[in-house]
Scaffold this motif. Structure first.
Motif, PDB file in Angstrom:
ATOM      1  N   ASN A 123       0.698  -1.311  -0.105  1.00 34.35           N
ATOM      2  CA  ASN A 123      -0.042   0.180   0.036  1.00 34.35           C
ATOM      3  C   ASN A 123       0.974   1.262  -0.021  1.00 34.35           C
ATOM      4  N   MET A 124       2.092   1.205  -0.270  1.00 36.33           N
ATOM      5  CA  MET A 124       2.836   2.278  -0.445  1.00 36.33           C
ATOM      6  C   MET A 124       2.982   2.944  -1.714  1.00 36.33           C
ATOM      7  N   GLN A 125       1.818   3.643  -1.854  1.00 39.26           N
ATOM      8  CA  GLN A 125       1.630   4.365  -3.220  1.00 39.26           C
ATOM      9  C   GLN A 125       1.651   5.910  -2.897  1.00 39.26           C
ATOM     10  N   ILE A 126       2.799   6.324  -3.295  1.00 40.25           N
ATOM     11  CA  ILE A 126       2.997   7.828  -3.260  1.00 40.25           C
ATOM     12  C   ILE A 126       3.362   8.507  -4.679  1.00 40.25           C
ATOM     13  N   LYS A 127       2.701   9.587  -4.979  1.00 38.17           N
ATOM     14  CA  LYS A 127       2.834  10.093  -6.419  1.00 38.17           C
ATOM     15  C   LYS A 127       4.124  10.739  -6.548  1.00 38.17           C
ATOM     16  N   THR A 128       4.974  10.460  -7.388  1.00 39.87           N
ATOM     17  CA  THR A 128       6.245  10.702  -7.459  1.00 39.87           C
ATOM     18  C   THR A 128       6.555  12.330  -8.023  1.00 39.87           C
ATOM     19  N   GLN A 164      12.931  17.732   2.848  1.00 40.57           N
ATOM     20  CA  GLN A 164      11.441  18.109   2.719  1.00 40.57           C
ATOM     21  C   GLN A 164      11.071  18.491   1.294  1.00 40.57           C
ATOM     22  N   GLN A 165      11.915  19.407   0.716  1.00 39.64           N
ATOM     23  CA  GLN A 165      11.538  19.896  -0.806  1.00 39.64           C
ATOM     24  C   GLN A 165      12.026  19.146  -1.976  1.00 39.64           C
ATOM     25  N   THR A 166      12.431  17.898  -1.374  1.00 36.62           N
ATOM     26  CA  THR A 166      12.804  16.913  -2.347  1.00 36.62           C
ATOM     27  C   THR A 166      11.552  16.203  -3.114  1.00 36.62           C
ATOM     28  N   PHE A 167      11.735  16.044  -4.254  1.00 37.62           N
ATOM     29  CA  PHE A 167      10.745  15.261  -5.046  1.00 37.62           C
ATOM     30  C   PHE A 167      10.521  13.743  -4.826  1.00 37.62           C
ATOM     31  N   ILE A 168       9.389  13.020  -4.684  1.00 37.72           N
ATOM     32  CA  ILE A 168       9.358  11.808  -4.266  1.00 37.72           C
ATOM     33  C   ILE A 168      10.300  10.897  -5.111  1.00 37.72           C
ATOM     34  N   LYS A 170      13.113  11.316  -6.116  1.00 38.33           N
ATOM     35  CA  LYS A 170      14.604  11.234  -5.736  1.00 38.33           C
ATOM     36  C   LYS A 170      14.945  10.872  -4.432  1.00 38.33           C
ATOM     37  N   LEU A 171      13.701  10.294  -3.644  1.00 35.16           N
ATOM     38  CA  LEU A 171      14.149   9.800  -2.365  1.00 35.16           C
ATOM     39  C   LEU A 171      14.519   8.616  -2.646  1.00 35.16           C
ATOM     40  N   SER A 172      15.556   8.130  -1.804  1.00 35.10           N
ATOM     41  CA  SER A 172      16.045   6.535  -1.669  1.00 35.10           C
ATOM     42  C   SER A 172      14.898   5.747  -0.995  1.00 35.10           C
ATOM     43  N   GLY A 173      15.030   4.237  -1.244  1.00 32.60           N
ATOM     44  CA  GLY A 173      14.110   3.278  -0.637  1.00 32.60           C
ATOM     45  C   GLY A 173      13.909   3.510   0.624  1.00 32.60           C
ATOM     46  N   GLY A 174      14.865   3.717   1.431  1.00 27.17           N
ATOM     47  CA  GLY A 174      14.819   3.922   2.922  1.00 27.17           C
ATOM     48  C   GLY A 174      14.056   5.032   3.416  1.00 27.17           C
ATOM     49  N   GLU A 175      14.106   6.064   2.689  1.00 27.49           N
ATOM     50  CA  GLU A 175      13.573   7.456   2.879  1.00 27.49           C
ATOM     51  C   GLU A 175      12.066   7.347   2.731  1.00 27.49           C
ATOM     52  N   LEU A 176      11.909   6.580   1.223  1.00 21.85           N
ATOM     53  CA  LEU A 176      10.498   6.550   0.991  1.00 21.85           C
ATOM     54  C   LEU A 176       9.584   5.536   2.223  1.00 21.85           C
ATOM     55  N   ARG A 177      10.436   4.496   2.754  1.00 23.40           N
ATOM     56  CA  ARG A 177       9.497   3.946   3.539  1.00 23.40           C
ATOM     57  C   ARG A 177       9.399   4.739   4.937  1.00 23.40           C
ATOM     58  N   ARG A 178      10.520   5.541   5.111  1.00 24.06           N
ATOM     59  CA  ARG A 178      10.205   6.234   6.450  1.00 24.06           C
ATOM     60  C   ARG A 178       9.060   7.432   6.156  1.00 24.06           C
ATOM     61  N   LEU A 179       9.049   8.019   4.979  1.00 25.34           N
ATOM     62  CA  LEU A 179       8.014   8.999   4.644  1.00 25.34           C
ATOM     63  C   LEU A 179       6.553   8.208   4.769  1.00 25.34           C
ATOM     64  N   HIS A 180       6.609   7.011   4.274  1.00 28.74           N
ATOM     65  CA  HIS A 180       5.285   6.194   4.293  1.00 28.74           C
ATOM     66  C   HIS A 180       4.843   5.870   5.552  1.00 28.74           C
ATOM     67  N   LEU A 181       5.724   5.561   6.531  1.00 28.52           N
ATOM     68  CA  LEU A 181       5.352   5.417   7.945  1.00 28.52           C
ATOM     69  C   LEU A 181       4.953   6.576   8.530  1.00 28.52           C
ATOM     70  N   LEU A 182       5.525   7.526   8.265  1.00 30.21           N
ATOM     71  CA  LEU A 182       5.236   8.903   8.888  1.00 30.21           C
ATOM     72  C   LEU A 182       3.803   9.396   8.508  1.00 30.21           C
ATOM     73  N   CYS A 183       3.346   8.978   7.257  1.00 30.36           N
ATOM     74  CA  CYS A 183       2.051   9.357   6.769  1.00 30.36           C
ATOM     75  C   CYS A 183       1.161   8.521   7.601  1.00 30.36           C
ATOM     76  N   ILE A 184       1.498   7.482   7.746  1.00 28.63           N
ATOM     77  CA  ILE A 184       0.618   6.383   8.539  1.00 28.63           C
ATOM     78  C   ILE A 184       0.182   7.030  10.029  1.00 28.63           C
ATOM     79  N   LEU A 185       1.314   7.564  10.564  1.00 29.47           N
ATOM     80  CA  LEU A 185       1.262   7.840  12.060  1.00 29.47           C
ATOM     81  C   LEU A 185       0.712   9.141  11.892  1.00 29.47           C
TER      82      LEU A 185
END
Length: 622
Positions: free
Chosen positions: A384-389, A428-432, A434-449
Motif C-alpha cells: 500500500n506504499m503508493q505515493i505520487k512521484t 522536505q523539498q525533494t521530489f518523491i 529522488k528519495l532513496s528506498g529507505g527514505e520512502l519507507r520512512r515517509l510512508h510510515l510517517l504518513c500512517i502515523l
C-alpha cells in the motif's frame, strides 16, 4: 593476500558529496560490513568498487587473479532466461557438467547423451558439488527451475541471484542487503554459511544479528568520512561511542578556540601580512570544525494517540486455505491493551494473509474478525506504499494534515514532524522520485502515523531502513501506547519490540509462544535436542532388548530357521554388492542402467523382508 585496495577515493553527484579521501583494504578471509545512514553513499561505494561507477578521484584496485561477484539489491537478469539457465549458466566445467546431466535425466531415452553426462560427472567428480547445488536451491526455496525470470516476483529473483552467487563460489563476495526477501530460517542458514573461513566478504546489511555473527570488521561512512573498526557489530557500538566521546571533547576545545579567533577576526582590518593571512586561513579551518555536526538526529515522537476502548480486536474461529493448502485454522485471539505481538514462519505460511484478514482486506474461510468501536488501524505494508512521484515530500505529508495533535495540547506542523523523522528542510523539498528506498519507507510510515492510529500493523517495516532509522523506530514502538502487530525478518528488531509470537507453519494450528523470537528459537533448539536424546535412548533400549533376546537359548528348529535366514541374507548381500559394482561399467546403455536399477530394488526389497523375519523370530524367543 590483499584482495582490494582503496586509496583516496572521492565520489559526488553534482554538488552533493558522498565521501572524500577514503582509504581501506580488504584481505583474504576478511568479513567486512559497511554501515551508514540511508542516502550517504553505501550502494554507490559498492558500485564503484565493483567497477559499475567511476569515482571523481582516488584509486580502486582489485586483485586480477580472483573472481569477484557483486550481488545488487535488485539483480539485473534477463527476463527471458529460465531459472535453470540463470543458475546453471557458468564457465565452470563442473557446472556445465551438472547442467548437461540435469538435461539428460529429462530424456533417458537418449542413451548416448545420458551415458556421456554420467561419464563427465564421474570424470570431474561432480557428484558432491551436485549435492551442494541442490542443497542451496532447496534452502532458498528456488524450486521453480523451468519458469522464466520475467514471471518471478522481486523476492524470488533476489533468491535466484543469491543462489547463483553462492553456487559459483567466487573468491570475493560483495553483497548489498543479502538478507532482504529471505525468511528467518533462510537468514540463519546464510549467516552460518558465510561464517566459513574461506569466504571473503564485503556486505551492506541492516541485520544486526547477522553483523554480530559474521563480520570481523566494520566500516562506517559518516559525514563523508570513513571510520574503521575491528570486531563485530557489538564491538563497533562500543568503539563508536568512545570515538564520539573523544570528538565531543575535541569539539568543545575547538569551539573555545573558535570564539577567541572570531574576536580577533572582528578586531582586525583586512589582513595584509603573511602571518596575518596565515591566521585568517587557520580561522576558517577552525570555524569549519567548530560548526561540524556530531550528534545524530533523533526520532522524537510524542503524538497523541486516539483513545482505545476495552474491546480492541478479536479473532473467532478464523481459518484460511490457499490452493488446497490449509494455512491456519480455528484461530481464536483477543488483543489486549499495549499488546506486542510478532508473527513468524517461513515464506508462504500465511503471515501477510493473516494480516490482511485482521485488517478485513481479505475474507477468512471460516470464523470472523471483530473490530472494536474505537479501533483505528495504521497498516504499513509495501503493497500500500503508493505515493505520487511528482510531489515534494512535504506536500505529501500536508495532503494528510497540516498539523497533528501532540500530548499536552500542543500541535506539531507537518514540517516539524518531518524533521523529527530525520527529514531536514532540504529533504522536505525533494521530489518523491529522488528519495532513496529507505527514505520512502520512512515517509510512508510517517504518513500512517499522521492519521493518529491506536493499533499499528507493520509488515516488513525494516526493509531498506538504515541502522539509525531502525534504532529510533524501535524506541518509538517501545513507547507507543497502543497495540503493535509485527511481521519482520529482522530478528534484532523483533526481539526489541515483541513480547510473544504467533508461529505459523507448524501444522494448521497457530502456536502462541510467550517470548520474543530468540526465546522461541532457543526453546525450539532445546525441544529438538530433547527429541534427539529421546530417539537415541529408544534406539539404545531397542538394541539392548534385541541383544537380550538373542542371548536366550532357542530350540533346535528355531536355531535351524535362524541359520537359514542368515544364509539367505548373506547371499542377498553378495548379489546386491555385485549389482552395485555393475554400475561402474561405462559401456552400459540407458536401458541397461534402468534394468539394473529395477533388479537392485527387487534384491533390496527381498533383503529387507528376510531381515524383518530374522528380527521377528529373535523377538519371539523372549
Amino acid at each position: 593476500m590483499n584482495y582490494l585496495s582503496v586509496e583516496g577515493l572521492n565520489k559526488a553527484y553534482g554538488d552533493r558529496v558522498l565521501f572524500t579521501d577514503i582509504t581501506f583494504y580488504i584481505n583474504q578471509g576478511d568479513k567486512v560490513a559497511l554501515v551508514a545512514k540511508n542516502g550517504t553513499g553505501k550502494t554507490s561505494l559498492l558500485r564503484t568498487l565493483a567497477g559499475e561507477e567511476s569515482p571523481e578521484g582516488g584509486k580502486v584496485w582489485l586483485h586480477p587473479n580472483i573472481q569477484t561477484v557483486f550481488l545488487k539489491q535488485e539483480p539485473n537478469m534477463s527476463p527471458l532466461l529460465t531459472v535453470f539457465e540463470a543458475v546453471y549458466q557458468s564457465a565452470n566445467p563442473i557446472m556445465q557438467a551438472l547442467a548437461n546431466y540435469e538435461k539428460a535425466m529429462k530424456h533417458p531415452e537418449d542413451g548416448d547423451r545420458l551415458q556421456q553426462a554420467l561419464s563427465d560427472m564421474d570424470r570431474l567428480n561432480a557428484w558432491n558439488y551436485d549435492q551442494k547445488v541442490k542443497m542451496i536451491l532447496s534452502v532458498l526455496k528456488v524450486d521453480y527451475l523451468d519458469r522464466p525470470l520475467g514471471q518471478l516476483s522481486g523476492g524470488q529473483k533476489k533468491r535466484v541471484a543469491l543462489a547463483k552467487v553462492l553456487i559459483d563460489e567466487p573468491d570475493f563476495l560483495i553483497l548489498d542487503e543479502p538478507t532482504n526477501h529471505l525468511d528467518l530460517e533462510m537468514i540463519e542458514w546464510l549467516q552460518d554459511y558465510l561464517k566459513q573461513a574461506k569466504i571473503t566478504l564485503l556486505t551492506v546489511t541492516h541485520d544486526r544479528y547477522f553483523l554480530d555473527a559474521v563480520c570481523n570488521q566494520i566500516l562506517e561512512l559518516d559525514q563523508q568520512e570513513l571510520f574503521k573498526y575491528t570486531g563485530n557489530y557489538s564491538q563497533f557500538l562500543e568503539k563508536k561511542a568512545l570515538r564520539q566521546a573523544n570528538e565531543a571533547a575535541n569539539l568543545a576545545r575547538t569551539k573555545k578556540l573558535y570564539k577567541k579567533e572570531l574576536e580577533w577576526m572582528r578586531r582586525q582590518p583586512q589582513a595584509r601580512g603573511t602571518k596575518a593571512k596565515s591566521r585568517v586561513d587557520d580561522f576558517y579551518q577552525i570555524e569549519a570544525k567548530a560548526k561540524k555536526k556530531t550528534e545524530e538526529g533523533e526520532l522524537e515522537l510524542d503524538i497523541q494517540m486516539s483513545r482505545l476502548g476495552s474491546k480492541i480486536l478479536e479473532l473467532h474461529n478464523v481459518s484460511k486455505s490457499y490452493r488446497g493448502q490449509v494455512l491456519f485454522e480455528k484461530l481464536d485471539y483477543k488483543f489486549r491493551k499495549r499488546d506486542r505481538l510478532g508473527i513468524i514462519g517461513r515464506n508462504g505460511t500465511g503471515k501477510s494473509t493473516l494480516l490482511n484478514i485482521i485488517t478485513q482486506n481479505l475474507a477468512s474461510d471460516t470464523g470472523k474478525v471483530v473490530h472494536g468501536e474505537t479501533l483505528k488501524i495504521g497498516y504499513y505494508t509495501q503493497a500500500n506504499m503508493q505515493i505520487k512521484t511528482d510531489k515534494k515530500a512535504l506536500d505529501v505529508v500536508r495532503d494528510i494534515a497540516d498539523y497533528i495533535p501532540m500530548n499536552g495540547g500542543k500541535k506539531l506542523s507537518a514540517s516539524q514532524l518531518m524533521e523529527r523523522f530525520l527529514f531536514d528542510p532540504s529533504k522536505q523539498q525533494t521530489f518523491i522520485s529522488k528519495l532513496s528506498g529507505g527514505e520512502l519507507r520512512r515517509l510512508h510510515l510517517l504518513c500512517i502515523l499522521m492519521d493518529n492510529p491506536n493499533f499499528l500493523i507493520l509488515d516488513e517495516p525494516t526493509n531498506d531502513l538504515d541502522i539509525v532509522s531502525l534504532q529510533v523506530l524501535e524506541e518509538f514502538l517501545q513507547e507507543f501506547p497502543g497495540c503493535v502487530l509485527l511481521v519482520s525478518h529482522d530478528r534484532y528488531f523483533m526481539d526489541r519490540i515483541v513480547e510473544h509470537v504467533f508461529v505459523l507453519g507448524e501444522g494448521s494450528q497457530v502456536r502462541d509462544f510467550p517470548g520474543n523470537y530468540t526465546d522461541y528459537r532457543l526453546a525450539q533448539a532445546e525441544a529438538q535436542k530433547a527429541e534427539q536424546l529421546q530417539k537415541e535412548a529408544e534406539k539404545k533400549a531397542e538394541k539392548q532388548k534385541v541383544e537380550v533376546k538373542k542371548s536366550r537359548n532357542p530350540s533346535k528348529e528355531e536355531r535351524k530357521e535362524i541359520k537359514k535366514l542368515e544364509r539367505q541374507i548373506e547371499k542377498l548381500e553378495e548379489k546386491k554388492q555385485k549389482l552395485s559394482e555393475g554400475f561402474n561399467d561405462n559401456s552400459l546403455s540407458a536401458e541397461q542402467i534402468v534394468e539394473l536399477s529395477k533388479e537392485l530394488n527387487a534384491i533390496q526389497e527381498e533383503l529387507d523382508e528376510k531381515e524383518m523375519q530374522w528380527m521377528e523370530l529373535v523377538e519371539e524367543l523372549s
